[in-house]
Design an enzyme around this catalytic site. Sequence first.
Site, PDB file in Angstrom:
ATOM      1  N   HIS A 129      45.282  42.248  37.345  1.00  0.00           N
ATOM      2  CA  HIS A 129      45.166  43.560  36.706  1.00  0.00           C
ATOM      3  C   HIS A 129      46.557  44.145  36.440  1.00  0.00           C
ATOM      4  CE1 HIS A 129      41.028  44.169  38.859  1.00  0.00           C
ATOM      5  NE2 HIS A 129      41.051  43.117  38.065  1.00  0.00           N
ATOM      6  N   SER A 173      38.994  41.014  33.198  1.00  0.00           N
ATOM      7  CA  SER A 173      39.707  42.250  33.481  1.00  0.00           C
ATOM      8  C   SER A 173      41.222  42.134  33.410  1.00  0.00           C
ATOM      9  CB  SER A 173      39.278  42.840  34.836  1.00  0.00           C
ATOM     10  OG  SER A 173      39.379  41.885  35.844  1.00  0.00           O
TER      11      SER A 173
END
Length: 261
Positions: free
Chosen positions: A209, A145
């Site tokens: 992220h 991610s």
Amino acid sequence: MIGDWNGTVGRAVRNRPAPVTYALIALCCLIFLIGPASGFNPAYGSGDELLAAQRAYFRRWGVVPGELFEGAPRAALTPATALFVHGSWVHLLGNMLFLYVFGTMTEDRMGRVEFTLFYLGCGYLALLGYAAANAESSQSLVGASGAISAVLGAFLYLFPRARVTSLLPFLFFLPLRFPAWVVLPFWAALQWVAAGRAAQGPGVAYLAHLVGFGLGLLYAWARSGKNRGTKGGPEGAAAGDGRATRVKPAPAPAPEGENQP
């Protein structure tokens, strides 16, 4: 998944293949299935034996911040290998959904070689940034991610008017359509808030992220200087007819984060 577009330009882009995105998804799924986290490989045993195998597997292929900056060549490779390792079915499927939804159009705009280097480079730097901020941590960090967040950042710049179908839990999971310039900054804000509240220990690496998202946005902005002659600015040919792109579905609020088993 890309919805029907209006206009011949949109249909042409929609129907183009995205082999790098599909290959990344296939590779992540294959690695997960043969690894201990899936529970499908009998070679790893069961019960406590399986749990021990999972911990050893994540530590070998994932990023351990406390070991990364010690200078060992093997540890220096782990921000790359960790991009293809996932800690659970939810972790894998959440990441792959977001990669499929946003990766295909981003790959089409960048091209296969550039998108591959962009994905791997931003993913590596996102995990490296998290490790640098948590240099004393002994928790292993795995997941794609960070790289997928970079894809979201690039998508926001390249396709700000694309309409994303989101399922918002605080609105009883009603499917609503918003432009990317609303959905993706909202997602980034959620990551910022969550990163500020994150406790030490296993959980989601929200900082990875944020680093990935920022890198993706910055990269797309920097490369746009070479394409300023394209009609419509950063959205280029895909939105040159003045109509908004439609993308669906992307469940809010975020892709599943890096696991730190």
